[in-house]
Design a protein around this motif. Structure first.
Motif, short mmCIF file in Angstrom:
data_model
loop_
_atom_site.label_atom_id
_atom_site.label_comp_id
_atom_site.label_asym_id
_atom_site.label_seq_id
_atom_site.Cartn_x
_atom_site.Cartn_y
_atom_site.Cartn_z
N ASP A 83 0.81 -1.23 0.00
CA ASP A 83 0.00 0.00 0.00
C ASP A 83 0.84 1.28 0.00
O ASP A 83 0.34 2.35 -0.35
N PRO A 86 4.47 0.28 -4.45
CA PRO A 86 3.88 -0.60 -5.46
C PRO A 86 4.79 -1.81 -5.69
O PRO A 86 6.01 -1.68 -5.78
N GLU A 92 2.82 1.11 -11.56
CA GLU A 92 3.44 2.33 -11.01
C GLU A 92 4.82 2.07 -10.41
O GLU A 92 5.47 2.99 -9.93
N HIS A 160 -3.54 7.96 -9.63
CA HIS A 160 -4.63 7.46 -8.78
C HIS A 160 -4.14 6.75 -7.53
O HIS A 160 -4.82 6.69 -6.53
N ARG A 161 -2.93 6.22 -7.62
CA ARG A 161 -2.46 5.34 -6.55
C ARG A 161 -1.68 6.09 -5.47
O ARG A 161 -0.68 6.75 -5.75
N SER A 163 0.94 6.42 -2.36
CA SER A 163 2.20 5.71 -2.10
C SER A 163 3.03 6.48 -1.07
O SER A 163 2.66 7.58 -0.65
#
Ligand code: GSH
Length: 211
Positions: A83, A86, A92, A160-161, A163
């Motif tokens: 989470d 990646p 990503e 969107h992710r 990190s």
């Protein structure tokens, strides 16, 4: 199974404190004292980390770890979680590694070499000019990051992710070139840093470090 983090509130140790909090890993905090002003603090920490820098993290095994990026990757490994980092198969992953290393290899040294310019340039006037040049370079680096992050489209550093890069922004936007500079020149980075700082997993650690 407790981690021991040698730290100062608001310093680079916050990068690791936030991640330990995010993962819910047990952690004892030891305040080092001011590593610029206190020879005693440097000597004490120097026994664990010859660089006398923080973050210095003692792993449950007793192993000493330094280097925030290495610690970032290690904590993802030991928790088996992806989470904040990646995983190898994630799209990503390459961008994450690129910008994590970019931040620690290019931006962080602007602090290392300019926080106290007299360490590197003896003449006070020359030290002032050296500091101006490094600060200028530092702003250029952040502009480069801001352009890349804008291209990736948000809402987070990678797009969107979420990190660990967003946690880096939560910490680093508190440092030079300063909140006002980020607000006018890189508002996207400041907005990501603020949003990351507000995540409930790290809100307590952010408050302890930055008030
Ligand atoms: N490459 C290290 C840099 C760590 C670093 O420079 N930490 C600063 C605090 S923000 C420090 O301890 N400075 C004291 C010194 O350089 O003497 C990392 O990424 O963890």
């Amino acid at each position: 199974m407790t981690y021991v983090l040698h730290q100062m509130p608001g310093w680079g140790s916050a990068l690791v404190e936030l991640q330990l909090a995010w993962y819910g890993l047990p952690c004892a905090l030891i305040e080092t004292g001011d590593l610029f002003d206190s020879a005693e603090a440097r000597e004490r920490l120097g026994k664990l980390n010859p660089r006398a820098q923080i973050p210095t993290l003692i792993l449950p095994s007793g192993e000493v770890m330094t280097e925030s990026a290495a610690i970032t990757l290690h904590l993802a490994d030991v928790t088996g979680r992806d989470d904040l980092v990646p995983g190898p198969g994630a799209t990503e992953r390459a961008a994450f590694l690129r910008w994590l290393v970019f931040i620690v290899a290019n931006i962080y040294p602007c602090h290392t070499f300019a926080d106290d310019p007299s360490r590197f340039v003896a003449d006070p006037e020359a030290a002032k000019a050296y500091r101006v040049r490094i600060d200028d370079h530092h702003r250029t680096l952040w502009r480069e990051v801001a352009a890349v992050v804008a291209d990736r489209g948000g809402p987070w550093f990678l797009g969107h992710r979420f990190s660990a890069l967003d946690l880096y922004l939560a910490v680093l936007t508190n440092w030079r070139p300063g909140k006002d500079w980020f607000a006018t020149e890189a508002p996207g980075l400041l907005a990501i840093g603020r949003a990351a700082a507000g995540r409930p997993e790290v809100a307590g650690a952010m408050k302890r470090n930055f008030g």
